[in-house]
Design an enzyme around this catalytic site. Structure first.
Site, PDB file in Angstrom:
ATOM      1  CG  ASP A   1      -9.816   0.072   4.505  1.00 47.28           C
ATOM      2  OD1 ASP A   1      -9.558  -0.201   3.318  1.00 47.28           O
ATOM      3  OD2 ASP A   1      -9.115  -0.303   5.467  1.00 47.28           O
TER       4      ASP A   1
ATOM      5  CE  LYS B   1      -3.813  -2.425   2.114  1.00 47.04           C
ATOM      6  NZ  LYS B   1      -4.408  -2.954   3.338  1.00 47.04           N
TER       7      LYS B   1
ATOM      8  CD  GLN C   1      -3.225  -4.427   6.547  1.00 50.79           C
ATOM      9  OE1 GLN C   1      -3.135  -3.515   5.745  1.00 50.79           O
ATOM     10  NE2 GLN C   1      -3.926  -5.525   6.293  1.00 50.79           N
TER      11      GLN C   1
END
Ligand code: NAP
Length: 302
Positions: A120, A53, A97
């Site tokens: 997200d 990422k 994460q």
């Protein structure tokens, strides 16, 4: 005739090119898009995902802020960091994460992220925006699946779409996005008695289960579009999806491979959500400078 491959690598490259141009425009105006990535603990897979990422951010010209913490970081300390990033005007997206160490409640953490930076799309508010057809961030994997379906040229209006899997991050938002596109949607799950009965009627099947060979050729209507979200290992340890790719490709009109289908799209849509967030701050600050402080209005979706 064998199905056409839906190439997620190629589509990702195209979309990332567009994202890089949008980022360059913002950066030229001193508004470089910024993504903060928080990693807690030593999970090796998480380290790989986070590295990918951060690299993807650099490739499209974003600022990326990686914050790594030991597994014993307290929940309160993590929530404090999120509060600081919520208020940081250089940061337009915050990603924590998963999985987190057991002593940290993941839902508390997700809900602590400002909706305007929830790139997200996992928070309850973001989910509610999707349900209510309001602008907001869509979870990256289903959002990427919609982009892959778009490349087939299929008009989803009136088509029957079957989603296998009902997780909050993939199956449910996938079904809602298909519904928004005017498909008639069926959601199947582990308590569905006859999965094949449903999939055989589908013009579009999205498999998001996590079990290989869940969708076999006899379960697919000729000419259907098949999207394989699953990530599994075969007996030889090779990455594979939920779909029996070789056999289903003989029946479907379009199919995503694994790897090279949905996988690359997930990070791409994270970048897309982040650049959209930065653009929103930018456009709202042009109208009302006092709002360029991380408390900006909710971002929209392309
Ligand atoms: P999940 O939370 O484990 O959900 C799996 C879903 O599959 C559940 O809803 C479950 O039903 C359903 N299911 C299980 N067995 C079934 C069966 N025999 N028939 C029909 N449905 C069944 O998994 P997830 O997070 O949604 O992820 C699904 C897969 O996608 C995994 O392989 C994951 O690694 C992969 N994935 C890939 C990406 C990517 O970027 N490529 C991103 C996210 C996820 P119940 O609800 O009844 O238990």
């Amino acid at each position: 005739m064998p199905a056409q491959n839906i190439d997620g690598v190629l589509l990702s490259q195209q979309l990332r090119g567009e994202i890089a141009q949008r980022a360059a425009r913002l950066s030229a105006e001193g508004r470089q898009p910024g993504l903060a990535v928080i990693l807690v603990g030593e999970d090796p897979a998480s380290h790989v995902y986070v590295r990918n990422k951060v690299k993807a951010c650099g490739d499209v010209g974003f600022l990326s802020k990686l914050e790594k913490y030991d597994a014993d970081l307290s929940e309160a300390a993590l929530l404090d960091r999120i509060a600081a990033l919520n208020a940081d005007p250089a940061i337009h997206g915050i990603l924590v994460q998963m999985p987190l160490p057991k002593h940290i409640d993941p839902s508390k953490v997700i809900e602590a992220i400002a909706t305007s930076k929830d790139v997200d799309g996992y928070s309850v508010l973001s989910a509610g925006e999707l349900v209510a057809n309001l602008p907001g961030f869509r979870p990256c994997t289903p959002y990427g699946c919609m982009k892959l379906i778009e490349t087939t040229g299929i008009d989803l209006r009136g088509k029957h779409a079957v989603v296998i899997g009902r997780s909050n991050t993939v199956g449910k938002p996938m079904a809602l996005l298909l519904l928004q596109a005017n498909a008639t949607v069926t959601i199947c799950h582990s308590a569905t008695p006859d999965l094949a009965y449903h999939t055989r009627q589908a013009d579009v099947v999205v498999a998001a289960v996590g079990r290989r060979n869940t969708l076999t050729a006899d379960m697919v209507k000729p000419g259907a579009v098949v999207i394989d979200v699953g990530m599994n290992r075969d007996d030889a340890g090779k990455l594979c999806g939920d779909v029996d790719y070789a056999a289903v490709a003989e029946v479907a009109s379009h199919i995503t491979p694994v790897p090279g289908g949905v996988g690359p799209m997930t990070i791409t849509m994270l970048l897309m959500n982040t650049v959209e967030s930065a653009e929103r701050v930018h456009s709202s600050s042009q109208h009302c400078p006092s709002q360029a402080t991380g408390m900006e209005p909710k971002p929209g979706v392309a």
